[in-house]
Structures are given as structure tokens and as C-alpha cells.
Design a protein around this motif. Structure first.
Motif, mmCIF file in Angstrom:
data_model
loop_
_atom_site.group_PDB
_atom_site.id
_atom_site.type_symbol
_atom_site.label_atom_id
_atom_site.label_comp_id
_atom_site.label_asym_id
_atom_site.label_seq_id
_atom_site.Cartn_x
_atom_site.Cartn_y
_atom_site.Cartn_z
ATOM 1 N N GLN A 87 0.701 -1.235 0.099
ATOM 2 C CA GLN A 87 -0.200 0.036 -0.037
ATOM 3 C C GLN A 87 1.036 1.278 -0.020
ATOM 4 O O GLN A 87 1.651 1.494 0.890
ATOM 5 C CB GLN A 87 -0.838 0.032 1.202
ATOM 6 C CG GLN A 87 -2.117 -0.543 0.874
ATOM 7 C CD GLN A 87 -3.097 0.188 0.004
ATOM 8 O OE1 GLN A 87 -3.413 1.402 0.322
ATOM 9 N NE2 GLN A 87 -3.492 -0.206 -1.211
ATOM 10 N N ALA A 135 -6.220 -2.176 4.621
ATOM 11 C CA ALA A 135 -4.726 -2.182 4.330
ATOM 12 C C ALA A 135 -3.813 -3.394 4.872
ATOM 13 O O ALA A 135 -3.034 -3.808 4.508
ATOM 14 C CB ALA A 135 -4.128 -0.812 4.957
ATOM 15 N N ARG A 172 -4.336 2.848 -3.663
ATOM 16 C CA ARG A 172 -4.703 3.120 -2.343
ATOM 17 C C ARG A 172 -5.924 2.761 -1.977
ATOM 18 O O ARG A 172 -6.752 2.830 -2.813
ATOM 19 C CB ARG A 172 -4.430 4.488 -1.920
ATOM 20 C CG ARG A 172 -3.131 5.105 -2.003
ATOM 21 C CD ARG A 172 -2.815 6.575 -1.592
ATOM 22 N NE ARG A 172 -3.314 7.453 -2.491
ATOM 23 C CZ ARG A 172 -4.573 8.317 -2.094
ATOM 24 N NH1 ARG A 172 -5.253 8.034 -1.053
ATOM 25 N NH2 ARG A 172 -4.994 9.105 -2.641
ATOM 26 N N VAL A 173 -5.769 2.100 -0.580
ATOM 27 C CA VAL A 173 -7.315 1.699 -0.159
ATOM 28 C C VAL A 173 -8.345 2.708 -0.123
ATOM 29 O O VAL A 173 -9.406 2.693 -0.522
ATOM 30 C CB VAL A 173 -7.159 1.080 1.279
ATOM 31 C CG1 VAL A 173 -8.340 1.021 2.047
ATOM 32 C CG2 VAL A 173 -6.497 -0.354 1.201
ATOM 33 N N GLU A 212 -10.432 2.173 6.144
ATOM 34 C CA GLU A 212 -9.021 1.744 5.291
ATOM 35 C C GLU A 212 -8.074 1.191 6.223
ATOM 36 O O GLU A 212 -7.129 0.484 5.492
ATOM 37 C CB GLU A 212 -8.494 3.265 5.285
ATOM 38 C CG GLU A 212 -9.676 4.304 4.191
ATOM 39 C CD GLU A 212 -8.893 5.675 4.113
ATOM 40 O OE1 GLU A 212 -7.844 5.755 4.166
ATOM 41 O OE2 GLU A 212 -9.786 6.682 3.700
#
Length: 322
Positions: free
Chosen positions: A2, A43, A55-56, A39
Motif C-alpha cells: 500500500q 490495508a 490506495r485503499v 481503510e
């Protein structure tokens, strides 16, 4: 792996923020709701090494956009490329590429893997309660049928487990046969915000789900006659919750004039939850599930409930500010 979002915006990022017309709903959501806990949970499903993934935070907001505006995966990709308001909402930086439809599709499996298909609505509602939007005094409970995403199989094949969707089932309503799922919802009585949403196979009786979906921290619960069972009445008494369930008539139970009057009063309160189902079906197209299996369809229902609550939040804040 990530990647981390750069906290220092570029001049191009700042220029983009100045462009495009405002979107009241998305701006209210971005201002009032913090998605960082959700999030962080997603992740943890990514490995430390390997190629950097999208990206989450971006993908999670894309999921919400899809249910706010009824977008398929290909449509979400195209709209993100075209609309600045969407790019601002998902926090897509100038140097980042728009996630493609395959990436969006795969992200749903990660949401299920970390349990957010069941917990995301609760994470949002914790914030709504802290801000005074979610009122717990009165709770409304009901359920609605949603068709399967597959063509109806033969009844015998469905009973034998040979149907394309093993978790869907047959039931009857209004003298007609129905094949699919049942969405169970409870909401607060004041702002009609969804407190819980659970999917089950269609043949499950509504009354059996009350203890699973109804919160124990409310004062009164209103529901229709399907929930009027001995087990549910005992469940309410044990928790000190006032019984607002419509009384059911049977061969050995005759309703008095007072019972019918009480039912009319309770029904007037209970029917407010029908507005939620009307919104889900008319504006979010929730007459037919999109996926196979309980887990994926639970995620869809959860995301629709989250999107509904976020739209209600925008309306409530607008009324408070006028």
C-alpha cells in the motif's frame, strides 16, 4: 503493498481543487465522515512487498460512489476519468492513475476478507451517533424480498442444491412464487438512518431475524405482524424494550377494538421504514441482487445502506444549517 498518500499537494493538485462545480452531497460526506479506521482494516490484507497497489482510501470511496450514483465497475472507471467532483471525493491525486474496473472488482473480495461486508455500516453509525444524527429512542424493523441475479431454476433443482446460486431460495408472497433473497433492515425512527442491514435467503421468516437485527439499546421497537411471536415478545420483555409490534390475529386469537386501534397507531409509525425500501429499490435499483452467495450480497446491501445513510446525512445537515 500500500503506497502512502503524499501530504504535500503539488501546484497542479491545488489548481484542480479550484476547478469544477461543487457537489453538496460529496462535500458533506467528505467533511463529516472519517474513513480512516475502515481503510486501516483493509490495508492489513496487503503484503509489505511487491508492486504498489491502488490506495485503499481511493477504492473504498469508489465503492461508495458506485452506490450513491448507481454505477457499474466500467461506469465508475469512466466517470472518475471525466468528473472532477468524483476525483476530489475519492482523493485521487494528480500523479495517480484512475483504478480500472478489474481493480475495483477485486477490491470487493478484500472488503469481505477483512469483515467490512458486515462491519462497515457500524463504523459509520458510530460517527453519526457521536455527532447526534443517530437517535436510539425508537427503532423500526422490516424486510423486503430481492430477486436473485440468476434465472429461476427448477424447484427440485433448487431443493437439491443444484441451482447456480446455492444461497438463494424460493418463497411465496401474495400468492406468488419468488426466488432470491430477503433484506432485513432496522432504522431509527427520527431521522430514518439505517442502523443494521442483514441479507438472508428468501425462505427465512422475518420474525426469526428480529433478535439478530434489532438493537438492544432502544426504547421502543415497531414492526409488522410477521414479528408478533412469543419468542420476540419475550426478547423485548427481557431487555425492557417497549413492544410496538402490530398484534396478529389467528383462529384462537381475536383482536378487540382496542387492539385494532393500537395496530393502526403502530402501523402509522412503522410504515416510515417503507421510505427506505422505496429509496433502495427506486434510486439504487435494489430489486435484484448483483452477485452470487450471501457474503457478496451482504457486502452489496451494506454498501447500499452506507450510501443511503450518507445521503440522509447530507439532507439532515442541510436542514440544520437553514
Amino acid at each position: 503493498m500500500q503506497p502512502k498518500r503524499e501530504n504535500q499537494p503539488t501546484f497542479f493538485d491545488l489548481a484542480v481543487q479550484q476547478r469544477g462545480s461543487s457537489n453538496r452531497v460529496l462535500e458533506t460526506i467528505a467533511r463529516e465522515v472519517d474513513f480512516s479506521e475502515a481503510e486501516a482494516r483493509v490495508a492489513t490484507t496487503y503484503s509489505e512487498g511487491g508492486r504498489p497497489a491502488c490506495r485503499v482510501g481511493v477504492l473504498l470511496r469508489v465503492m461508495i460512489l458506485q452506490h450513491l450514483y448507481g454505477l457499474s465497475d466500467p461506469q465508475a472507471e469512466e466517470q472518475l476519468k471525466d468528473r472532477l467532483s468524483f476525483q476530489k471525493f475519492v482523493q485521487l491525486d494528480a500523479h495517480e492513475t484512475v483504478p480500472d474496473e478489474t481493480t475495483i472488482c477485486r477490491f470487493r473480495a478484500r472488503l469481505i476478507e477483512c469483515g467490512l461486508h458486515e462491519q462497515l455500516l457500524g463504523l459509520l453509525n458510530t460517527q453519526l451517533e457521536a455527532r447526534g444524527y443517530l437517535v436510539k429512542r425508537v427503532t423500526l424493523v422490516d424486510a423486503t424480498l430481492v430477486e436473485s441475479s440468476r434465472k429461476r431454476p427448477d424447484v427440485e433443482a433448487a431443493r437439491a442444491g443444484g441451482a447456480p446460486d446455492a444461497d438463494a431460495s424460493y418463497t411465496r408472497k401474495g400468492g406468488q412464487s419468488f426466488y432470491g433473497y430477503k433484506a432485513h433492515v432496522c432504522s431509527d425512527g427520527q431521522h430514518r438512518l439505517i442502523r443494521a442491514a442483514v441479507i438472508s435467503t428468501a425462505r427465512v421468516y422475518e420474525g426469526e431475524v428480529l433478535a439478530r437485527i434489532a438493537p438492544a439499546d432502544t426504547r421502543t421497537i415497531y414492526a409488522d405482524k410477521a414479528y408478533d411471536t412469543k419468542a420476540n415478545r419475550a426478547w423485548l420483555r427481557a431487555r425492557g424494550i417497549r413492544n410496538g409490534i402490530l398484534k396478529k390475529e389467528a383462529h384462537h386469537i381475536q383482536l378487540t377494538a382496542k387492539d385494532r386501534q393500537d395496530n393502526a397507531r403502530k402501523g402509522w409509525v412503522r410504515r416510515q421504514i417503507e421510505r427506505i425500501f422505496a429509496h433502495l429499490k427506486q434510486w439504487q435499483g435494489y430489486r435484484r441482487v448483483r452477485y452470487l452467495g450471501l457474503a457478496r450480497n451482504q457486502l452489496e446491501l451494506t454498501l447500499k445502506a452506507v450510501a443511503y445513510n450518507l445521503k440522509r446525512l447530507a439532507s439532515i445537515t442541510e436542514l440544520r444549517n437553514t
